[in-house]
Design a protein around this motif. Structure first.
Motif, PDB file in Angstrom:
ATOM      1  N   VAL A 124      28.812  44.653  48.701  1.00 52.72           N
ATOM      2  CA  VAL A 124      28.895  44.002  47.388  1.00 52.72           C
ATOM      3  C   VAL A 124      30.234  43.270  47.267  1.00 52.72           C
ATOM      4  O   VAL A 124      30.305  42.128  46.792  1.00 52.72           O
ATOM      5  CB  VAL A 124      28.697  45.025  46.246  1.00 52.72           C
ATOM      6  N   LEU A 125      31.309  43.921  47.697  1.00 53.38           N
ATOM      7  CA  LEU A 125      32.634  43.287  47.648  1.00 53.38           C
ATOM      8  C   LEU A 125      32.660  42.034  48.527  1.00 53.38           C
ATOM      9  O   LEU A 125      33.196  40.986  48.120  1.00 53.38           O
ATOM     10  CB  LEU A 125      33.729  44.263  48.098  1.00 53.38           C
ATOM     11  N   ASP A 126      32.091  42.167  49.737  1.00 53.92           N
ATOM     12  CA  ASP A 126      32.025  41.003  50.624  1.00 53.92           C
ATOM     13  C   ASP A 126      31.248  39.877  49.955  1.00 53.92           C
ATOM     14  O   ASP A 126      31.661  38.697  49.960  1.00 53.92           O
ATOM     15  CB  ASP A 126      31.363  41.362  51.963  1.00 53.92           C
ATOM     16  N   TYR A 127      30.128  40.216  49.360  1.00 52.11           N
ATOM     17  CA  TYR A 127      29.292  39.223  48.685  1.00 52.11           C
ATOM     18  C   TYR A 127      30.064  38.566  47.549  1.00 52.11           C
ATOM     19  O   TYR A 127      30.060  37.359  47.379  1.00 52.11           O
ATOM     20  CB  TYR A 127      28.002  39.888  48.182  1.00 52.11           C
ATOM     21  N   LEU A 128      30.710  39.420  46.729  1.00 56.98           N
ATOM     22  CA  LEU A 128      31.465  38.898  45.591  1.00 56.98           C
ATOM     23  C   LEU A 128      32.611  38.015  46.065  1.00 56.98           C
ATOM     24  O   LEU A 128      32.903  36.980  45.460  1.00 56.98           O
ATOM     25  CB  LEU A 128      32.007  40.036  44.726  1.00 56.98           C
ATOM     26  N   LEU A 129      33.245  38.424  47.113  1.00 53.40           N
ATOM     27  CA  LEU A 129      34.355  37.634  47.640  1.00 53.40           C
ATOM     28  C   LEU A 129      33.838  36.304  48.192  1.00 53.40           C
ATOM     29  O   LEU A 129      34.466  35.256  48.032  1.00 53.40           O
ATOM     30  CB  LEU A 129      35.106  38.406  48.729  1.00 53.40           C
ATOM     31  N   ARG A 130      32.698  36.314  48.818  1.00 49.87           N
ATOM     32  CA  ARG A 130      32.117  35.077  49.329  1.00 49.87           C
ATOM     33  C   ARG A 130      31.688  34.180  48.169  1.00 49.87           C
ATOM     34  O   ARG A 130      31.798  32.963  48.237  1.00 49.87           O
ATOM     35  CB  ARG A 130      30.920  35.374  50.229  1.00 49.87           C
ATOM     36  N   GLN A 131      31.197  34.804  47.128  1.00 54.22           N
ATOM     37  CA  GLN A 131      30.773  34.039  45.955  1.00 54.22           C
ATOM     38  C   GLN A 131      31.976  33.400  45.287  1.00 54.22           C
ATOM     39  O   GLN A 131      31.860  32.317  44.720  1.00 54.22           O
ATOM     40  CB  GLN A 131      30.084  34.963  44.940  1.00 54.22           C
ATOM     41  N   GLN A 132      33.065  34.052  45.300  1.00 55.15           N
ATOM     42  CA  GLN A 132      34.260  33.548  44.659  1.00 55.15           C
ATOM     43  C   GLN A 132      34.837  32.394  45.470  1.00 55.15           C
ATOM     44  O   GLN A 132      35.464  31.513  44.907  1.00 55.15           O
ATOM     45  CB  GLN A 132      35.280  34.677  44.530  1.00 55.15           C
ATOM     46  N   GLY A 133      34.713  32.398  46.681  1.00 56.86           N
ATOM     47  CA  GLY A 133      35.105  31.348  47.582  1.00 56.86           C
ATOM     48  C   GLY A 133      36.567  30.989  47.542  1.00 56.86           C
ATOM     49  O   GLY A 133      37.179  30.718  48.547  1.00 56.86           O
ATOM     50  N   GLY A 134      37.157  30.900  46.463  1.00 58.53           N
ATOM     51  CA  GLY A 134      38.525  30.434  46.381  1.00 58.53           C
ATOM     52  C   GLY A 134      39.509  31.568  46.452  1.00 58.53           C
ATOM     53  O   GLY A 134      40.592  31.460  45.891  1.00 58.53           O
TER      54      GLY A 134
END
Length: 140
Positions: A124-134
């Motif tokens: 989930v953290l990886d996903y959220l971090l990828r979603q945040q992109g910046g």
């Protein structure tokens, strides 16, 4: 009559000699009887002493037997108590062993579920971090 008197006197003299010998034998027998009685008296005293010692030893043996019986009774009670304690200890050990196995199983389950939850959280953290992109700190 003189011949008869002489013979009678001769017989009387022989009888007197025999009587003297008999009296001497009686005197010797009396002395021997006194010695025998003295020995019997000493023997009786020794028998009494031995009887007293036998009584003392008998009392000591009775005391020893009584004391030994008390010790055996006490030891028997202690053995029975030790057996009972050992049985209780064995029961506790079995219960602790079951509890340990149960806790071990629960811990392994906990590890699995916690590991799985941590992996999900990680994703989930990886996903959220990828979603945040910046994100200034990109995931490694």
């Amino acid at each position: 009559m003189t011949i008869k008197q002489d013979r009678t006197q001769s017989h009387l003299d022989e009888l007197t000699i025999k009587q003297d010998r008999t009296q001497s034998h009686l005197d010797e027998l009396t002395i021997k009887q006194d010695h025998t009685q003295s020995h019997l008296d000493q023997l009786g005293a020794r028998v009494d002493q031995i009887g007293e010692k036998v009584d003392q030893v008998s009392d000591q043996v009775d005391s020893f037997i009584t004391h030994t019986q008390r010790l055996f009774t006490k030891a028997g009670s202690e053995i029975e108590e030790t057996k009972a304690r050992t049985e209780r200890l064995e029961a506790l050990m079995l219960k602790l062993d079951r509890n340990f196995e149960e806790q071990k199983s629960q811990f392994q389950e906990f590890q699995l579920t916690t590991g799985a939850a941590l992996e999900r959280i990680d994703r989930v953290l990886d996903y959220l971090l990828r979603q945040q992109g910046g994100n200034p700190n990109p995931p490694s």
